[in-house]
Design a protein around this motif. Structure first.
Motif, PDB file in Angstrom:
ATOM      1  N   PRO A   1       0.802  -1.226   0.000  1.00  0.00           N
ATOM      2  CA  PRO A   1       0.000   0.000   0.000  1.00  0.00           C
ATOM      3  C   PRO A   1       0.833   1.272   0.000  1.00  0.00           C
ATOM      4  O   PRO A   1       0.423   2.286  -0.575  1.00  0.00           O
ATOM      5  CB  PRO A   1      -0.833  -0.128   1.278  1.00  0.00           C
ATOM      6  N   VAL A   2       2.002   1.220   0.622  1.00  0.00           N
ATOM      7  CA  VAL A   2       2.858   2.405   0.668  1.00  0.00           C
ATOM      8  C   VAL A   2       3.429   2.706  -0.706  1.00  0.00           C
ATOM      9  O   VAL A   2       3.526   3.864  -1.119  1.00  0.00           O
ATOM     10  CB  VAL A   2       3.972   2.222   1.713  1.00  0.00           C
TER      11      VAL A   2
ATOM     12  N   ALA B   1      -7.690  -0.895   6.873  1.00  0.00           N
ATOM     13  CA  ALA B   1      -7.677  -0.024   8.048  1.00  0.00           C
ATOM     14  C   ALA B   1      -6.323  -0.059   8.759  1.00  0.00           C
ATOM     15  O   ALA B   1      -5.839   0.973   9.237  1.00  0.00           O
ATOM     16  CB  ALA B   1      -8.792  -0.426   9.006  1.00  0.00           C
ATOM     17  N   ALA B   2      -5.717  -1.236   8.814  1.00  0.00           N
ATOM     18  CA  ALA B   2      -4.437  -1.362   9.508  1.00  0.00           C
ATOM     19  C   ALA B   2      -3.317  -0.596   8.811  1.00  0.00           C
ATOM     20  O   ALA B   2      -2.299  -0.269   9.432  1.00  0.00           O
ATOM     21  CB  ALA B   2      -4.046  -2.836   9.634  1.00  0.00           C
ATOM     22  N   HIS B   3      -3.505  -0.294   7.534  1.00  0.00           N
ATOM     23  CA  HIS B   3      -2.470   0.394   6.759  1.00  0.00           C
ATOM     24  C   HIS B   3      -2.717   1.897   6.645  1.00  0.00           C
ATOM     25  O   HIS B   3      -1.930   2.603   6.005  1.00  0.00           O
ATOM     26  CB  HIS B   3      -2.380  -0.212   5.355  1.00  0.00           C
ATOM     27  N   LEU B   4      -3.785   2.392   7.253  1.00  0.00           N
ATOM     28  CA  LEU B   4      -4.101   3.813   7.128  1.00  0.00           C
ATOM     29  C   LEU B   4      -2.959   4.729   7.574  1.00  0.00           C
ATOM     30  O   LEU B   4      -2.609   5.671   6.850  1.00  0.00           O
ATOM     31  CB  LEU B   4      -5.374   4.143   7.911  1.00  0.00           C
TER      32      LEU B   4
ATOM     33  N   ASP C   1       1.033   8.676   6.005  1.00  0.00           N
ATOM     34  CA  ASP C   1       2.375   9.226   6.193  1.00  0.00           C
ATOM     35  C   ASP C   1       3.056   9.574   4.869  1.00  0.00           C
ATOM     36  O   ASP C   1       4.008  10.365   4.850  1.00  0.00           O
ATOM     37  CB  ASP C   1       3.259   8.245   6.974  1.00  0.00           C
ATOM     38  N   THR C   2       2.597   8.994   3.751  1.00  0.00           N
ATOM     39  CA  THR C   2       3.198   9.328   2.459  1.00  0.00           C
ATOM     40  C   THR C   2       2.776  10.724   2.003  1.00  0.00           C
ATOM     41  O   THR C   2       3.406  11.303   1.118  1.00  0.00           O
ATOM     42  CB  THR C   2       2.783   8.326   1.360  1.00  0.00           C
TER      43      THR C   2
END
Length: 214
Positions: free
Chosen positions: A14-15, A38-41, A46-47
């Motif tokens: 995802p990043v 949701a866990a990667h929000l 932050d990007t």
């Protein structure tokens, strides 16, 4: 025109996709958002890319194990949320309550609908946007704007008849700049897509093509 990329639960970085989306948005001036798990929000936010949640639950603080609290989503860096995606269907009352939760947390809302009749019904609830997504075209290679342009035009008309402040997004099968251009010609103010970017060998190249007509 808003390009919102839903990463669903695909096996992707995802990043990496969020970084590509941020860079393409900055270089083109286009508005691009990414909706990860949701866990990667936090990592996606932050990007610096515009970050959206895939869902918020119709709950407040309290005993709601397993729910997605709107305030937690906002604290994680999201500025908006999808509601009632075809793969996460809700009853109308729950859509209304989820929208209330999103508003409480300061989140922009895009409610998904299968057809123009549903678009009119959810537009009456006052979301920021409605995305029309015929389920049979989701995940496919043919855009709804090409396969059945009447659905998009009728969805725009249905939303405008209820509340012309509600934007209409075109979802299902969007994957190219031509699809984005066609959606805009039909009156859509954004597109919602997933596999066209998430499953691409070169997500950045796809994103560049998507925004090329803008």
């Amino acid at each position: 025109m808003f390009v919102l990329v839903n990463l669903k639960a695909y096996d992707v970085d995802p990043v990496e996709i969020a970084t590509a989306a941020r860079d393409v948005a900055e270089e083109s001036g286009a508005r691009i958002g990414v909706a990860p798990q949701a866990a990667h929000l936090p990592a996606v936010a932050d990007t610096g890319v515009e970050t959206w949640a895939q869902h918020v639950s119709a709950v407040e603080h309290g005993s709601h194990t397993g729910s997605t609290l709107a305030e937690a989503v906002a604290d994680a860096g999201a500025s908006g949320t999808l509601i009632n995606h075809s793969e996460k269907r809700l009853k109308l009352a729950d859509i209304d309550a989820a929208m209330d939760a999103a508003e409480r947390a300061g989140l922009e809302t895009c409610v998904c609908a299968n057809n123009p009749d549903q678009v009119g019904a959810v537009a009456a609830l006052g979301p920021d946007a409605v995305a029309v997504e015929p389920p049979e075209l989701i995940g496919g290679d043919v855009s709804v704007a090409s396969a059945d342009p009447d659905i998009v035009e009728d969805a725009v008309a249905a939303a405008n008849a209820v509340d012309d402040a509600v934007a209409v997004y075109c979802g299902a099968g969007v994957s190219t700049g031509e699809d984005v251009d066609a959606a805009g010609d039909l009156g859509a103010e954004g597109v919602l897509l997933a596999s066209g970017v998430a499953k691409a060998d070169d997500p950045r190249a796809v994103l560049e093509d998507l925004v090329s007509p803008l």
